[in-house]
Design an enzyme around this catalytic site. Structure first.
Site, mmCIF file in Angstrom:
data_model
loop_
_atom_site.group_PDB
_atom_site.id
_atom_site.type_symbol
_atom_site.label_atom_id
_atom_site.label_comp_id
_atom_site.label_asym_id
_atom_site.label_seq_id
_atom_site.Cartn_x
_atom_site.Cartn_y
_atom_site.Cartn_z
ATOM 1 N N ALA A 182 5.244 7.679 8.706
ATOM 2 C CA ALA A 182 6.050 8.771 8.614
ATOM 3 C C ALA A 182 7.491 9.141 8.110
ATOM 4 O O ALA A 182 8.143 9.764 8.358
ATOM 5 C CB ALA A 182 5.443 10.186 9.657
ATOM 6 N N ARG A 230 9.703 11.767 -4.193
ATOM 7 C CA ARG A 230 8.547 12.375 -5.467
ATOM 8 C C ARG A 230 8.256 13.471 -5.430
ATOM 9 O O ARG A 230 7.731 14.351 -6.006
ATOM 10 C CB ARG A 230 7.805 11.539 -5.981
ATOM 11 C CG ARG A 230 8.002 10.086 -6.211
ATOM 12 C CD ARG A 230 6.577 9.099 -5.980
ATOM 13 N NE ARG A 230 5.772 8.497 -5.176
ATOM 14 C CZ ARG A 230 5.341 7.985 -4.609
ATOM 15 N NH1 ARG A 230 3.952 7.580 -5.631
ATOM 16 N NH2 ARG A 230 5.606 7.116 -3.522
HETATM 17 C C1 UD1 Z 1 0.769 2.866 -0.226
HETATM 18 C C2 UD1 Z 1 0.201 1.831 -0.249
HETATM 19 C C3 UD1 Z 1 -0.523 2.626 -1.154
HETATM 20 C C4 UD1 Z 1 -1.573 2.403 -1.011
HETATM 21 C C5 UD1 Z 1 -0.849 4.401 -0.983
HETATM 22 C C6 UD1 Z 1 -2.500 4.713 -0.032
HETATM 23 C C7 UD1 Z 1 2.220 0.431 0.574
HETATM 24 C C8 UD1 Z 1 3.356 -0.763 0.363
HETATM 25 N N1 UD1 Z 1 1.722 0.776 -0.343
HETATM 26 O O1 UD1 Z 1 1.547 3.790 -1.631
HETATM 27 O O2 UD1 Z 1 -0.832 0.706 -1.948
HETATM 28 O O3 UD1 Z 1 -2.550 2.908 -2.235
HETATM 29 O O4 UD1 Z 1 -0.170 4.200 0.621
HETATM 30 O O5 UD1 Z 1 -1.529 6.749 -0.508
HETATM 31 O O6 UD1 Z 1 1.903 0.901 1.726
HETATM 32 N N2 UD1 Z 1 6.868 4.895 4.880
HETATM 33 C C9 UD1 Z 1 7.312 4.874 6.513
HETATM 34 N N3 UD1 Z 1 8.418 3.645 5.882
HETATM 35 C C10 UD1 Z 1 8.567 3.369 4.943
HETATM 36 C C11 UD1 Z 1 8.008 3.552 3.502
HETATM 37 C C12 UD1 Z 1 7.365 4.146 3.690
HETATM 38 O O7 UD1 Z 1 7.148 4.590 7.149
HETATM 39 O O8 UD1 Z 1 9.424 2.290 5.029
HETATM 40 C C13 UD1 Z 1 5.309 5.939 4.956
HETATM 41 C C14 UD1 Z 1 5.517 7.105 4.268
HETATM 42 O O9 UD1 Z 1 5.941 8.281 5.068
HETATM 43 C C15 UD1 Z 1 4.649 7.875 4.136
HETATM 44 C C16 UD1 Z 1 3.613 6.377 4.233
HETATM 45 O O10 UD1 Z 1 4.361 4.940 4.492
HETATM 46 O O11 UD1 Z 1 4.020 7.795 5.061
HETATM 47 C C17 UD1 Z 1 3.151 6.059 2.575
HETATM 48 O O12 UD1 Z 1 4.178 5.405 2.113
HETATM 49 P P1 UD1 Z 1 4.214 5.231 0.374
HETATM 50 O O13 UD1 Z 1 5.660 5.905 0.156
HETATM 51 O O14 UD1 Z 1 3.261 6.884 -0.011
HETATM 52 O O15 UD1 Z 1 3.820 4.850 0.320
HETATM 53 P P2 UD1 Z 1 2.101 5.096 -1.526
HETATM 54 O O16 UD1 Z 1 3.515 4.608 -2.533
HETATM 55 O O17 UD1 Z 1 2.249 5.775 -1.530
HETATM 56 CA CA CA Z 2 2.196 8.317 -0.946
#
Ligand code: UD1
Ligand code: CA
Length: 490
Positions: free
Chosen positions: A15, A21
């Site tokens: 999280a 976006r």
């Molecule tokens: C991610 C996956 C993707 C998958 C999708 C499903 C990766 C690289 N990609 O993409 O393969 O299909 O989820 O919904 O994992 N977060 C952190 N720290 C960070 C970045 C993100 O805790 O540095 C958390 C975000 O708050 C979020 C989750 O991880 O809750 C997913 O991050 P998000 O940036 O939404 O990934 P997607 O592009 O959706």
């Molecule tokens: Ca996501």
């Protein structure tokens, strides 16, 4: 095998992301569907699996997110991600927090809110029976845009996950997506997470790289395809937020329908996860049943009604009404077009009618406020009937004051009750009264000066107008002058 099944389960919830976006000042995981934040849904589902540990990773707006998380689930551990970006880094810092934990680690995304505990339990048991190092939840989507794609080899084995931004055209054409939910064996995760790099389109540590790393190291990698792809929906933007809200709402509506509620139009009826409906409740289109609202058996809600934290009694009828923190008694009726503000309590068989606003007021059993009224800071007894246009003047520019109206009082139309004021039991008031002084029990209160008619005023002062002509015509009719005039004319 049983060894696998006895392993403890820890949960990591990601999280820390900004949710760019969403274009929102509110962190993405705090946006709400079904009356609860996205992260609250995920925490609830995680809790249902009875894990030994829950670690939530935060960074963007960390205090807001951490505060919300601890409010919902005080037992979880909140841990900060550093400046190194990516889901891989998030899991790495969470894993460090788990120390030398041995068992399975379930990784959930804070922005994937619709997964049910049963689906996660199934994922964990698939993982354990396959004795896999990692099992990823996948789903087949008509539109895979934005998701990582699951790349399998010729034999159908899972090789790696490629993000959309890094995918070739062939890879992008794959419809099996990564739901962002995985179970890892803790030791396999610990051994390989340090090898995740940042050599990709976003320059981030991708957790998804773990699939390729483990598969390349000859470890068992499995994928479990979700039976209902819609439950794996990830919320990255407002379009997906609305879609997630719609899917969750449809699920809630179905649940109450199976519990015996008639819900005419699921598409326009919105029910929060925290609201409850008894059997034989009817909900008409355009209704919102929100927060802790409870609706008792036989009640009819709507159309076009919003109930926030309300308690609706058996067989009550609430039509085209907006109500917050109101208690409606059994067999009472409310609306159409009523506005019930906090601390409105309507007794059994009572009525709050059309164009009536109430606030911080108790209206006793069988008492009625049927038309065009404002009732604030008022206690009304039983069997009372307020005439149309009753207004409590509860505010004198400095403070709010109370109005007390005893049992069986009937008031005339268009009364103003200038608070503080009390009307004794059984008393009556005349039409148009402005009640400034207490009315004793059983009295008739009149405050309007006796009417005085000035005969012939219009004809004298408005000569030649249509009003004067009409007045004259009616006067002639009554006195028979017309006939006489005609006779004169002959
Ligand atoms: C991610 C996956 C993707 C998958 C999708 C499903 C990766 C690289 N990609 O993409 O393969 O299909 O989820 O919904 O994992 N977060 C952190 N720290 C960070 C970045 C993100 O805790 O540095 C958390 C975000 O708050 C979020 C989750 O991880 O809750 C997913 O991050 P998000 O940036 O939404 O990934 P997607 O592009 O959706
Ligand atoms: Ca996501």
């Amino acid at each position: 095998m049983s060894e696998n099944f006895d392993r403890p389960l820890a949960v990591i919830i990601l999280a820390a992301g900004q949710g760019t976006r969403m274009k929102s000042s509110l962190p993405k995981v705090l946006h709400r569907i079904g009356g609860r934040s996205l992260i609250a849904h995920v925490l609830e589902t995680a809790g249902a699996l009875d894990p030994t540990d829950v670690v939530v990773v935060v960074r963007h707006e960390r205090d807001l997110v951490a505060g919300a998380v601890l409010d919902i689930a005080p037992g979880v551990r909140v841990i900060d991600q550093d400046e190194i970006a990516g889901t891989g880094r998030a899991v790495q810092v969470a894993l460090a927090e788990l120390g030398d934990f041995t068992g399975d680690v379930l990784v959930l995304s804070g922005d994937v809110p619709l997964l049910e505990a049963s689906a996660l339990a199934h994922l964990v048991s698939t993982h354990r029976s396959a004795a896999a190092a990692v099992t990823v939840m996948s789903a087949v989507m008509d539109d895979a845009t934005g998701y990582g794609r699951v790349i399998r080899d010729a034999d159908g084995g899972v090789r790696r996950i490629v993000e959309q931004k890094d995918a070739t055209a062939d890879e992008a054409a794959v419809t099996e997506i990564n739901a962002g939910v995985y179970v890892f064996r803790a030791d396999s995760l610990r051994t390989h997470i340090g090898f995740v790099g940042v050599d990709n389109a976003q320059g981030e540590m991708y957790l998804t790289d773990m699939i390729g790393l483990l598969s390349g190291a000859g470890e068992t990698v499995a994928a479990s395809i979700a039976s209902d792809a819609a439950t794996t929906l990830g919320v990255n933007d407002r379009v997906q937020l609305a879609e997630a809200a719609r899917i969750l709402n449809a699920r809630i509506v179905r649940r109450w329908q199976f519990e015996g509620a008639t819900i005419l139009d699921p598409a326009t009826t919105w029910i929060d996860v925290t609201a409850t409906l008894a059997p034989d409740v009817t909900v008409l289109p355009g209704s919102y049943i929100l927060r802790s609202t409870s609706v008792a058996a036989g009640a009819v809600i709507g159309p076009d009604t919003s109930l926030v934290d309300c308690e609706i009694g058996e067989n009550a009828i609430v039509t085209r009404t907006d109500a917050t923190l109101a208690v409606i008694g059994a067999d009472a009726t409310v609306g159409p077009f009523a506005y019930l503000r906090p601390n409105t309590v309507l007794g059994a068989k009572g009525k709050i009618g059309t164009f009536v606003e109430t606030k911080n007021s108790t209206i006793g059993e069988g008492s009625k406020v049927p038309h065009l009224s404002y009732i604030g800071d008022t206690a009304i007894g039983r069997g009372v009937n307020l005439g149309a246009g009753a207004i409590t003047a509860n505010y004198d520019d400095i403070a709010k004051h109370r109005t007390e109206i005893g049992d069986q009082v009937h008031t005339g139309s268009h009364n103003v009750f200038v608070a503080p004021v009390r009307i004794g039991a059984g008393a009556k008031t005349g039409a148009g009264a402005v009640i400034r002084k207490d009315v004793p029990a059983g009295a008739l209160a009149l405050s309007v000066a006796p009417q005085r008619n000035i005969e012939g005023w219009v004809e004298k002062n408005r000569e030649g107008t249509a009003a004067a002509a009409a007045a004259r015509a009616q006067g002639d009719e009554k006195t028979g002058h017309g006939t006489k005039d005609q006779e004169d004319g002959r």
